[in-house]
Design a protein around this motif. Structure first.
Motif, PDB file in Angstrom:
ATOM      1  N   THR A  56      32.785 -21.949  -5.244  1.00 47.98           N
ATOM      2  CA  THR A  56      33.368 -20.911  -6.052  1.00 47.98           C
ATOM      3  C   THR A  56      34.953 -21.098  -5.532  1.00 47.98           C
ATOM      4  O   THR A  56      35.108 -21.276  -4.442  1.00 47.98           O
ATOM      5  CB  THR A  56      33.150 -19.451  -5.690  1.00 47.98           C
ATOM      6  OG1 THR A  56      31.656 -19.317  -6.003  1.00 47.98           O
ATOM      7  CG2 THR A  56      33.739 -18.617  -6.480  1.00 47.98           C
ATOM      8  N   SER A  72      32.053 -20.229 -11.253  1.00 49.31           N
ATOM      9  CA  SER A  72      31.485 -20.878 -10.104  1.00 49.31           C
ATOM     10  C   SER A  72      30.694 -22.075 -10.570  1.00 49.31           C
ATOM     11  O   SER A  72      30.295 -21.782 -11.923  1.00 49.31           O
ATOM     12  CB  SER A  72      30.738 -19.977  -9.214  1.00 49.31           C
ATOM     13  OG  SER A  72      29.262 -19.633 -10.230  1.00 49.31           O
ATOM     14  N   ASN A 123      35.035 -22.166  -1.368  1.00 52.28           N
ATOM     15  CA  ASN A 123      33.989 -21.158  -0.817  1.00 52.28           C
ATOM     16  C   ASN A 123      32.512 -21.959  -1.101  1.00 52.28           C
ATOM     17  O   ASN A 123      32.116 -21.985  -2.672  1.00 52.28           O
ATOM     18  CB  ASN A 123      34.130 -20.050  -1.798  1.00 52.28           C
ATOM     19  CG  ASN A 123      35.514 -19.335  -1.218  1.00 52.28           C
ATOM     20  OD1 ASN A 123      35.833 -19.280  -0.148  1.00 52.28           O
ATOM     21  ND2 ASN A 123      36.376 -18.654  -1.866  1.00 52.28           N
ATOM     22  N   THR A 124      31.780 -22.203  -0.478  1.00 55.17           N
ATOM     23  CA  THR A 124      30.503 -22.987  -0.727  1.00 55.17           C
ATOM     24  C   THR A 124      29.341 -22.123  -0.109  1.00 55.17           C
ATOM     25  O   THR A 124      29.588 -21.650   0.901  1.00 55.17           O
ATOM     26  CB  THR A 124      30.398 -24.390  -0.416  1.00 55.17           C
ATOM     27  OG1 THR A 124      30.723 -24.464   1.159  1.00 55.17           O
ATOM     28  CG2 THR A 124      31.562 -25.211  -0.872  1.00 55.17           C
ATOM     29  N   ASP A 125      28.190 -22.247  -0.705  1.00 58.31           N
ATOM     30  CA  ASP A 125      26.787 -21.763  -0.053  1.00 58.31           C
ATOM     31  C   ASP A 125      25.982 -22.812  -0.439  1.00 58.31           C
ATOM     32  O   ASP A 125      25.920 -23.590  -1.446  1.00 58.31           O
ATOM     33  CB  ASP A 125      26.633 -20.391  -0.969  1.00 58.31           C
ATOM     34  CG  ASP A 125      27.430 -19.316  -0.895  1.00 58.31           C
ATOM     35  OD1 ASP A 125      28.132 -19.121  -1.677  1.00 58.31           O
ATOM     36  OD2 ASP A 125      27.909 -19.000   0.305  1.00 58.31           O
TER      37      ASP A 125
END
Length: 119
Positions: free
Chosen positions: A52, A33, A56-58
């Motif tokens: 990631t 990541s 895939n994001t935060d």
């Protein structure tokens, strides 16, 4: 080892935009990541955004809808597009990379780049 070189910080007015870049070199094949953290004076370092894989994001709640994280595999670079900047976004921004190898996790940090947003 992974080496990280950040760029793109600066001084802007509220409402303007900046794009941060973080170029990775070294053992980049096992990167899990990539993320951006920030630390304002007198405050703890906090997660801003993380990616990631490809999608895939935060994001921290405070930046959702304004910041976008992305990665370019060909350039081994992660970006943070920051729009509608506010004075409370002022901080030193750090790139962070997590890689895994033989079951062990390694964390690497960039040197930091200053972002200052004036009102």
């Amino acid at each position: 080892q992974v080496q990280l070189v950040e760029s793109g910080g600066g001084l802007v007015h509220a409402g303007e935009s900046l794009r941060l870049s973080c170029a990775a070199s070294g053992r980049i094949s096992s990167i899990k990541s990539l993320g951006w953290y920030r630390q304002a004076p007198g405050k703890e370092r906090e997660l801003v955004a993380q990616i990631t894989g490809d999608v895939n994001t935060d994001y921290a709640d405070s930046v959702k809808g304004r910041f976008t994280i992305s990665r370019d595999y060909a350039k081994n670079t992660v970006y943070l597009q920051m729009n509608s900047l506010m004075p409370e976004d002022t901080a030193v921004y750090y790139c962070r990379v997590q890689r895994t190898n033989l079951g062990l996790t390694y964390i690497y940090w960039g040197q930091g780049t200053q972002v200052t947003v004036s009102s």
